[in-house]
Design a protein around this motif. Sequence first.
Motif, PDB file in Angstrom:
ATOM      1  N   LYS A  34       0.774  -1.073   0.030  1.00  0.00           N
ATOM      2  CA  LYS A  34       0.012   0.215   0.083  1.00  0.00           C
ATOM      3  C   LYS A  34       0.664   1.280  -0.001  1.00  0.00           C
ATOM      4  CE  LYS A  34      -3.280   2.482   2.838  1.00  0.00           C
ATOM      5  NZ  LYS A  34      -3.853   2.812   4.231  1.00  0.00           N
ATOM      6  N   TYR A  35       1.874   1.394   1.055  1.00  0.00           N
ATOM      7  CA  TYR A  35       2.710   2.653   1.074  1.00  0.00           C
ATOM      8  C   TYR A  35       3.513   2.763  -0.251  1.00  0.00           C
ATOM      9  CZ  TYR A  35       0.953   2.541   5.953  1.00  0.00           C
ATOM     10  OH  TYR A  35       0.228   2.579   7.151  1.00  0.00           O
ATOM     11  N   GLU A  38       1.222   4.110  -2.917  1.00  0.00           N
ATOM     12  CA  GLU A  38       0.959   5.568  -2.705  1.00  0.00           C
ATOM     13  C   GLU A  38       2.077   6.452  -2.812  1.00  0.00           C
ATOM     14  OE1 GLU A  38      -0.764   5.686   1.291  1.00  0.00           O
ATOM     15  OE2 GLU A  38      -2.652   4.774   0.436  1.00  0.00           O
ATOM     16  N   LEU A  61      11.359   1.575   2.947  1.00  0.00           N
ATOM     17  CA  LEU A  61      10.056   1.034   3.442  1.00  0.00           C
ATOM     18  C   LEU A  61      10.132  -0.401   3.902  1.00  0.00           C
ATOM     19  CD1 LEU A  61       7.137   2.380   1.186  1.00  0.00           C
ATOM     20  CD2 LEU A  61       7.440   2.722   3.582  1.00  0.00           C
TER      21      LEU A  61
END
Length: 84
Positions: A34-35, A38, A61
């Motif tokens: 998800k990150y 995004e 991340l």
Amino acid sequence: MQLTWLWPCRFFASAWNNTPKGMPCPSRASLLEKYSSELSQLQEGLPERFRPMLNGLIAMLPSLLEADWPLVPNHNDLLENNIH
């Protein structure tokens, strides 16, 4: 400056120490996906000068979501202008 950070540190420590037992914990793999998605989308929409910084964030991340880092619940709208 130390006093400025003391309250938020205590707040997040309290959230960690008082997490309800039945609260579901999101999958770290799904958070990474998800990150990353995004940040990649953000990277495409920002001027070129911001891309190196976002590349670095995207690269970091996986290490931020390793099992030895705690996942702490917090308020979705926790911003400096919402702290009174």
